[in-house]
Design an enzyme around this catalytic site. Structure first.
Site, mmCIF file in Angstrom:
data_model
loop_
_atom_site.group_PDB
_atom_site.id
_atom_site.type_symbol
_atom_site.label_atom_id
_atom_site.label_comp_id
_atom_site.label_asym_id
_atom_site.label_seq_id
_atom_site.Cartn_x
_atom_site.Cartn_y
_atom_site.Cartn_z
ATOM 1 N N ASN A 1 0.852 -1.297 0.062
ATOM 2 C CA ASN A 1 -0.050 -0.029 -0.021
ATOM 3 C C ASN A 1 0.657 1.290 0.199
ATOM 4 O OD1 ASN A 1 -2.567 1.775 0.360
ATOM 5 N ND2 ASN A 1 -3.583 0.023 1.097
ATOM 6 N N ARG A 2 0.385 2.379 0.438
ATOM 7 C CA ARG A 2 1.018 3.687 -0.008
ATOM 8 C C ARG A 2 1.698 4.074 1.177
ATOM 9 N NH1 ARG A 2 -3.177 3.080 -3.326
ATOM 10 N NH2 ARG A 2 -2.931 3.738 -5.606
ATOM 11 N N HIS B 1 3.184 -0.222 -2.652
ATOM 12 C CA HIS B 1 3.562 -1.546 -2.741
ATOM 13 C C HIS B 1 5.155 -1.720 -2.723
ATOM 14 C CE1 HIS B 1 -0.622 -2.289 -2.855
ATOM 15 N NE2 HIS B 1 -0.593 -2.182 -4.152
ATOM 16 N N HIS C 1 -1.838 -9.894 -2.866
ATOM 17 C CA HIS C 1 -2.715 -9.030 -3.881
ATOM 18 C C HIS C 1 -3.729 -9.699 -4.920
ATOM 19 C CE1 HIS C 1 -3.728 -5.186 -5.909
ATOM 20 N NE2 HIS C 1 -2.899 -4.783 -4.994
ATOM 21 N N TYR D 1 -6.648 -11.016 -7.051
ATOM 22 C CA TYR D 1 -7.792 -10.590 -7.442
ATOM 23 C C TYR D 1 -8.752 -11.752 -7.544
ATOM 24 C CZ TYR D 1 -5.481 -6.071 -9.226
ATOM 25 O OH TYR D 1 -5.090 -5.174 -9.214
ATOM 26 N N ASP E 1 -11.467 1.591 -2.806
ATOM 27 C CA ASP E 1 -10.087 1.257 -2.748
ATOM 28 C C ASP E 1 -9.681 2.124 -1.500
ATOM 29 O OD1 ASP E 1 -7.440 0.856 -3.295
ATOM 30 O OD2 ASP E 1 -7.429 2.080 -5.150
ATOM 31 N N GLN F 1 -7.645 -3.800 2.828
ATOM 32 C CA GLN F 1 -7.782 -3.110 1.653
ATOM 33 C C GLN F 1 -9.003 -3.540 0.833
ATOM 34 O OE1 GLN F 1 -6.132 0.224 1.530
ATOM 35 N NE2 GLN F 1 -6.631 0.787 -0.521
ATOM 36 N N GLU G 1 -6.765 -7.026 0.464
ATOM 37 C CA GLU G 1 -5.730 -7.181 0.938
ATOM 38 C C GLU G 1 -5.524 -6.863 2.543
ATOM 39 O OE1 GLU G 1 -3.710 -4.241 -1.772
ATOM 40 O OE2 GLU G 1 -5.621 -4.355 -2.608
HETATM 41 C C1 BGC Z 1 -4.334 -0.468 -4.480
HETATM 42 C C2 BGC Z 1 -5.027 0.301 -5.801
HETATM 43 C C3 BGC Z 1 -3.888 0.155 -6.842
HETATM 44 C C4 BGC Z 1 -3.661 -1.452 -7.002
HETATM 45 C C5 BGC Z 1 -2.859 -2.323 -8.123
HETATM 46 C C6 BGC Z 1 -4.186 -1.616 -4.642
HETATM 47 O O1 BGC Z 1 -3.767 -2.255 -3.462
HETATM 48 O O2 BGC Z 1 -5.071 0.270 -3.364
HETATM 49 O O3 BGC Z 1 -4.930 1.834 -5.722
HETATM 50 O O4 BGC Z 1 -4.440 0.345 -8.143
HETATM 51 O O5 BGC Z 1 -3.312 -1.921 -5.945
HETATM 52 O O6 BGC Z 1 -1.565 -1.335 -7.824
#
Ligand code: BGC
Length: 356
Positions: free
Chosen positions: A90-91, A116, A186, A188, A258, A294, A321
């Site tokens: 994450n950020r 990430h 991560h 999906y 998100d 997340q 996540e």
């Molecule tokens: C983030 C998204 C991002 C995605 C792929 C997610 O964990 O929250 O904003 O686009 O990852 O990078």
């Protein structure tokens, strides 16, 4: 072209499509299977989940992930399909944080922010792999200073497949210098088994009374906001699509969901998240020791990632996540992501599949 129904099965051809040598290191596909026909394919490239095949209500076994057909697509992928992200998932706002009085600058790979773990981080590296009974163990050492983060971090991720259709992910990390840690997977999901459909009909319940609202660059403001009365209230199960297009500033910032949900305190045997896809009858429960999750609804998918005969379009997959909170290194009010020498960071997340 492979149709969603005929998606790759673990035949030698499929295994070969994921085998190669990268920088002298062997990359292979590993399979976990149980007696119910559930099967999980894993790659030691990025310690990634390549596919999860589970039965629907009629016993039809299909992949419930967005996945690639071969290793070169996994390597080229930009959306982190199935891989382990870290050392700080994450950020991090401004791609900078201060720890014990020292300021660290990490790569800005998401506007002005870090995302990430940086560039060519552990999601784009070859891990060591060891087969165990019902499990595969992946390990990697992240060197001191890689992507600007302090400390050599030793990371272990063990995937086990259980008889009750649980995929258990156990994480551990240690360090030789103070550092920050946030490890997650991560993957999906699209439980319909048909990744050409959106995930908007999936019914989701999250045991969360609060979420962490973000600014326009998806960095938490630091507030814990009650979900009650907002589109973020998943305390009772509802379809993802019910409120996703509401006129709400947080949804505008995220282009949908998100956001980090603060998980309520609960008995470890209670799922943190429950998802049901009504047409296939597939149900997925998520159990975790982590403080947050997340919930990301594939809002940045735009058809550039491909696999299973499909270009993965807007909102055709969702992620859960499990994690420390985003930007925790800069938010002392959030659970601490700091890891110090002598400590062991331990986390467990379980994705359990059944039929409803
Ligand atoms: C983030 C998204 C991002 C995605 C792929 C997610 O964990 O929250 O904003 O686009 O990852 O990078």
């Amino acid at each position: 072209m492979i149709s969603p129904e005929q998606h790759p099965s673990p035949e030698p051809e499929y295994m070969n499509a994921f085998s190669d040598t990268i920088d002298g290191k062997k990359v292979e596909l590993f399979l976990l299977r149980n007696d119910n026909g559930m099967e999980v394919a894993l790659s030691n490239y990025g310690a990634a989940i390549v596919s999860i095949r589970v039965p629907d209500k009629n016993g039809k076994i299909e992949d419930v992930t967005l996945s690639y057909d071969n290793l070169s697509d996994l390597r080229a992928g930009k959306s982190y399909f199935g891989c382990i992200v870290g050392r700080f998932a994450n950020r991090i706002g401004g791609a900078q944080f201060t720890l014990d009085g020292v300021t660290y600058n990490v790569p800005k790979n998401d506007g002005n922010n870090a995302l990430h773990g940086g560039v060519n981080s552990i999601d784009k590296q070859v891990w060591k792999a060891r087969k165990m009974n019902d499990a595969i163990r992946f390990t990697i050492d992240i060197p001191d200073g890689e992507n600007g983060y302090p400390g050599t971090m030793k990371v272990t991720v063990v995937y086990s497949l259980k008889a009750d259709n649980s995929l258990v992910i156990d994480y551990t990390a240690t360090t030789d210098q103070p550092t920050v840690v946030n490890l997650t997977n991560h993957v999906y999901f699209n439980l319909s088994g048909d990744p050409s459909r959106t995930i908007l009909n999936h019914e989701v319940a999250i045991r969360s009374s609060q979420f962490t609202p973000v600014d326009s660059t998806l960095i938490p403001t630091g507030e814990l906001k009650a979900v009650k009365g907002t589109p973020f209230d998943f305390s009772a199960s509802k379809p993802i699509g019910r409120d996703i297009n509401m006129d709400d500033q947080q949804l505008v910032f995220g282009k949908g969901y998100d956001h980090n949900f603060v998980l309520d305190k609960r008995n470890p045997s209670e799922a943190a998240v429950v998802v049901v896809e009504p047409v296939s009858g597939r149900k997925m429960e998520v159990f975790t020791t982590q403080p947050g999750v997340q919930f990301y609804t594939g809002n940045f998918l735009n058809g550039t990632e491909k696999g299973r005969g499909v270009s993965y379009a807007y909102r055709t997959g969702f992620c859960l996540e499990t994690q420390q909170f985003p930007d925790a290194p800069n938010k002392s009010q959030f659970p601490s992501p700091v890891l110090r020498p002598g400590e062991k960071w331990v986390g467990q997340t379980i994705y359990r599949f059944s039929i409803q």
